[in-house]
Write a protein that holds these residues in place. Structure first.
Motif, mmCIF file in Angstrom:
data_model
loop_
_atom_site.group_PDB
_atom_site.id
_atom_site.type_symbol
_atom_site.label_atom_id
_atom_site.label_comp_id
_atom_site.label_asym_id
_atom_site.label_seq_id
_atom_site.Cartn_x
_atom_site.Cartn_y
_atom_site.Cartn_z
ATOM 1 N N GLN A 14 90.769 64.828 29.282
ATOM 2 C CA GLN A 14 90.426 65.395 28.149
ATOM 3 C C GLN A 14 89.644 64.358 27.870
ATOM 4 O O GLN A 14 89.044 64.140 26.328
ATOM 5 N N GLN A 15 89.907 62.781 27.606
ATOM 6 C CA GLN A 15 89.347 61.866 27.027
ATOM 7 C C GLN A 15 88.010 61.009 27.678
ATOM 8 O O GLN A 15 88.807 60.213 28.997
ATOM 9 N N LEU A 16 87.460 61.567 27.046
ATOM 10 C CA LEU A 16 85.539 61.224 28.066
ATOM 11 C C LEU A 16 85.341 60.134 28.481
ATOM 12 O O LEU A 16 84.809 59.956 29.389
ATOM 13 N N GLU A 17 86.399 59.119 28.027
ATOM 14 C CA GLU A 17 85.370 57.800 27.951
ATOM 15 C C GLU A 17 86.440 57.265 29.470
ATOM 16 O O GLU A 17 86.395 55.865 29.627
ATOM 17 N N LYS A 18 87.551 58.018 29.608
ATOM 18 C CA LYS A 18 88.379 57.691 31.189
ATOM 19 C C LYS A 18 87.505 57.939 32.032
ATOM 20 O O LYS A 18 87.543 58.220 33.407
ATOM 21 N N PHE A 20 79.208 46.546 25.370
ATOM 22 C CA PHE A 20 80.640 46.783 26.120
ATOM 23 C C PHE A 20 81.695 47.889 25.383
ATOM 24 O O PHE A 20 81.211 48.371 24.716
ATOM 25 N N SER A 21 82.897 47.879 26.364
ATOM 26 C CA SER A 21 82.879 49.014 26.268
ATOM 27 C C SER A 21 84.729 49.488 25.733
ATOM 28 O O SER A 21 84.595 48.542 25.297
ATOM 29 N N HIS A 22 85.171 50.864 26.501
ATOM 30 C CA HIS A 22 86.282 50.731 25.096
ATOM 31 C C HIS A 22 87.775 49.796 26.095
ATOM 32 O O HIS A 22 87.850 48.596 25.002
ATOM 33 N N ALA A 46 81.692 51.930 30.778
ATOM 34 C CA ALA A 46 82.056 51.034 31.998
ATOM 35 C C ALA A 46 80.716 50.247 30.636
ATOM 36 O O ALA A 46 79.160 49.498 30.169
ATOM 37 N N ASP A 47 80.974 48.189 31.111
ATOM 38 C CA ASP A 47 80.031 47.556 30.234
ATOM 39 C C ASP A 47 78.491 47.254 30.631
ATOM 40 O O ASP A 47 78.572 47.279 31.855
#
Length: 708
Positions: free
Chosen positions: A444-448, A233-235, A225-226
């Motif tokens: 398994q993608q932590l950013e999600k 900022f994030s992904h 999250a931004d």
């Protein structure tokens, strides 16, 4: 060398020829085709024959979808200073992070957009009705009151409606005469005040930027999250900034071309559209300015199963590419390949590269039962017994020849099989939208993962790592460990390990107690900053940590709900989760499996391959995808004219393709043996099932003959 192997070599030589000619291409290969092998061979060729031969300082860029895929490519490639393998986020940030003046402008524009959105929200839905109805002077009074009571708000935000209102009683700040009217809906009150605080933070940030006090903006890879007011900022915003920079500053194109004349993208179908647009912009600049630069996309449209992936749209977003198709399958036996060919039903018709791979088995069964979990478990027991009978008695260790990987449609069923059904049930009752549960709870993608779910994951991992006793001080404290007294670091570990912990609450209580009473409070705070990625303000005290965590959990579980008893109950449902169940959930996120039967969701098996696969199918895929597979099998046997009529609705076509891709990915995981159990009445869809799987049998009387 066989005929097929020679043909495969010729395909690889076509890729090499395109590399030699700087012709950008798209390599399309079905599941099990050796796509990663082709990519590795291409990377090696470029490193040796292009970069090293020219004694250039230039590098090769290879980007892929996940860190797991990055590690796989690196392990097969070996150490290389020439080839930079990374996720798109890592590589993109490495490319643009030095363009700080331009990034600062992007960031300022983003903040201004969010401020405009806040202004629109404050003039929008019923949630802000009480605020909209205030006069201009009353709004000023309300805003001033909100700013003066910020500490009260944040300390009480996780409380239910009644207690939240009570927190504003008997305070020293003068309350507006109309405050009671604002409190009629506490959820709406919180929503408006949050917007006002966010608006204030962003406007103050803008002032600092304009005054020259803020000179850098950074990508934060640890959160999803931004945090714009912190200049982070994030992904998704990284992709947005990268595309904006490349479109507005052509010089950046030249820098990238000079640094990375060869650019390769793995799993292109899963790549975000903004990434493809980014690459297309560079490609266009290279052509226009007669620069030697190329991109090679490696992937398979038929394996496009993620909502944010570009999928088949790549042909429109990046036109002018040369297509290189590969039809050989290095993974599966012919029996599996024949089935997956029928599912994908396009121009890529695979065949096994090794003729001797012709002893596999595919069996489709159906069973109508109200006890689906029990039925599936019995089905797997029979499958296991058949494998043992075929392969001989087993020792104590798990044998891959007899290990089963079971793919199930619903997250709930998978979680139950894996021993963390209670964890999933709690998250299922949270404020996360149902369609987002797979990504925000099980990815398994932590950013999600949902931000609070990610926090819980990190806290559980911290507990588990400390209890295992095999982590270094650096693992716990990060870079802070270099300047930390050994006695303090050691004390933190001793105080946290070997405590009696049965629930998540037990673990949180230990942390709170140590933050309040330990002689190494500062060291523990550094561990939380490193491992949990908490902001320093959230760990200035035990109360701050507790309030911040409970507030996050309350937001996760209750959203804007005002039902005090329900809200408190949902928070407690998280705190009361057994720590062992949470560890099993965290292990699933990490891809750790130990059982003779491993359970996965269809989405979770992307890129994997297993000797023996069991697939549990049903009509529907969760409550929001009623009759998903039933509808798919109904369409399979319709005439071309009927299909065209149905697909005249783009939404219907998209739904069908998504189901087809999902089934294709699931079935193509199998190397040798595939069993499918359909747990619903197949009346009316038998012909569609038979068109793909051949003979179908009721499971009650099934006695399958495994391949020898």
């Amino acid at each position: 060398m066989t005929k097929n192997e020679m043909a495969e070599l010729q395909i690889q030589q076509r890729i090499i020829k395109h590399v030699d000619d700087f012709r950008s291409f798209r390599f399309n290969a079905g599941a099990g085709a050796g796509k990663t092998y082709a990519l590795i061979e291409t990377l090696k060729y470029v490193a040796v024959n292009k970069i090293a031969a020219s004694k250039s300082a230039q590098k090769v860029a290879c980007i892929t979808y996940t860190n797991i895929a990055v590690n796989e490519i690196k392990s097969r490639l070996g150490n290389s200073e020439t080839i930079h393998v990374s996720t798109i986020h890592e590589r993109l940030w490495e490319i643009i992070k030095r363009a700080q003046p331009e990034l600062l402008l992007c960031h300022k524009e983003k903040i201004e957009e969010v401020i405009d959105k806040i202004s629109s929200n404050l003039d929008g839905s019923d949630k802000v009705k009480f605020y909209k109805e205030l006069g201009e002077q009353q709004k000023k009074e309300f805003i001033e009151f909100a700013m003066q009571t910020k500490d009260i708000f944040y300390k009480s935000r996780d409380l239910g409606a009644k207690l939240f209102k009570n927190a504003y009683s008997n305070i020293e700040v003068n309350s507006p005469a109309f405050l009671d009217d604002c409190f009629k809906n506490v959820g709406n009150f919180k929503y408006v005040v949050e917007l006002l605080y966010q608006n204030q933070r962003l406007k103050e940030c803008l002032k600092r930027i304009d005054a020259g006090e803020e000179k850098r903006v950074n990508y934060d890879s640890k959160v999803n999250a931004d945090r714009l007011h912190y200049m982070k900022f994030s992904h998704d915003t990284l992709l947005e900034y990268g595309l904006k920079l490349i479109e507005n500053y052509p010089t950046l194109c030249r820098i990238i071309i000079d640094s990375y004349p060869y650019f390769f993208i793995d799993e292109y179908q899963d790549t975000h559209a903004n990434v493809v647009k980014f690459i297309k912009t560079i490609h266009g600049y290279a052509i226009k300015n007669n620069k030697n630069w190329m991109v090679g996309y490696f992937g398979d449209i038929a394996q496009s199963i993620y909502d944010d992936g570009v999928g088949g749209k790549i042909a429109d977003l990046h036109a002018g590419l040369v297509n290189v198709d590969k039809i050989f399958n290095r993974r599966s036996h012919r029996q599996i390949i024949d089935v997956v060919n029928k599912i994908r039903a396009d121009e890529i018709v695979q065949e096994p590269i090794f003729e001797e791979r012709n002893t596999g088995s595919v069996n489709f069964f159906y069973n109508v039962s109200d006890q689906k979990l029990t039925t599936a478990q019995q089905f797997l027991v029979e499958y296991k017994e058949a494998l043992i009978k075929c392969n001989g008695e087993l020792g104590d260790e798990v044998d891959e020849d007899t290990k089963i990987h079971c793919l199930v449609l619903t997250n709930k069923l998978m979680a139950s099989f894996n021993g963390f059904g209670d964890v999933y049930e709690v998250y299922q009752n949270s404020s996360i939208y149902y369609d987002n549960l797979n990504a925000q709870v099980l990815s398994q993608q932590l950013e999600k993962l949902h931000p609070t779910v990610l926090t819980i994951y990190h806290l559980v991992k911290l507990y588990h790592d400390i209890q295992k006793g095999i982590v270094s001080y650096y693992d716990i404290f990060g870079v802070a460990s270099k300047n930390m007294a050994f006695s303090k670091a050691s004390l933190v570990i001793r105080e946290l390990e070997k405590k009696v912990v049965n629930s998540f609450k037990d673990w949180i209580d230990i942390i709170i107690d140590r933050l309040e009473n330990s002689e190494a409070t500062e060291a523990l705070a550094r561990a939380l900053i490193n491992r949990i990625n908490f902001e320093s303000r959230k760990i200035t005290s035990a109360d701050a940590f507790q309030s911040a965590l409970l507030d996050d959990i309350n937001t996760l579980m209750n959203g804007d709900s005002e039902a005090e008893d329900t809200a408190k109950g949902k928070i407690n449902s998280v705190l009361e989760l057994p720590i062992n169940s949470l560890i099993k959930w965290a292990n699933f996120i990490d891809g750790i499996e130990n059982n003779e039967i491993s359970y996965h969701t269809y989405h979770g098996t992307k890129g994997e391959e297993y000797e023996n696969v069991a697939i549990i199918l049903e009509h529907s895929f969760g409550r929001n995808n009623a009759n998903k597979f039933k509808n798919y099998f109904e369409v399979v046997k319709k005439t071309q004219e009927e299909v065209e009529f149905i697909f005249a609705d783009p939404h219907e076509k998209e739904k069908h393709l998504n189901t087809k891709h999902l089934l294709y990915v699931a079935c193509s995981r199998a190397i040798k043996n595939l069993r499918v159990l359909y747990l619903d009445d197949i009346l009316g869809i038998e012909n569609g099932i038979k068109a793909i799987f051949g003979d179908i049998k009721p499971w009650e009387v099934a006695g399958v003959q495994m391949s020898e």
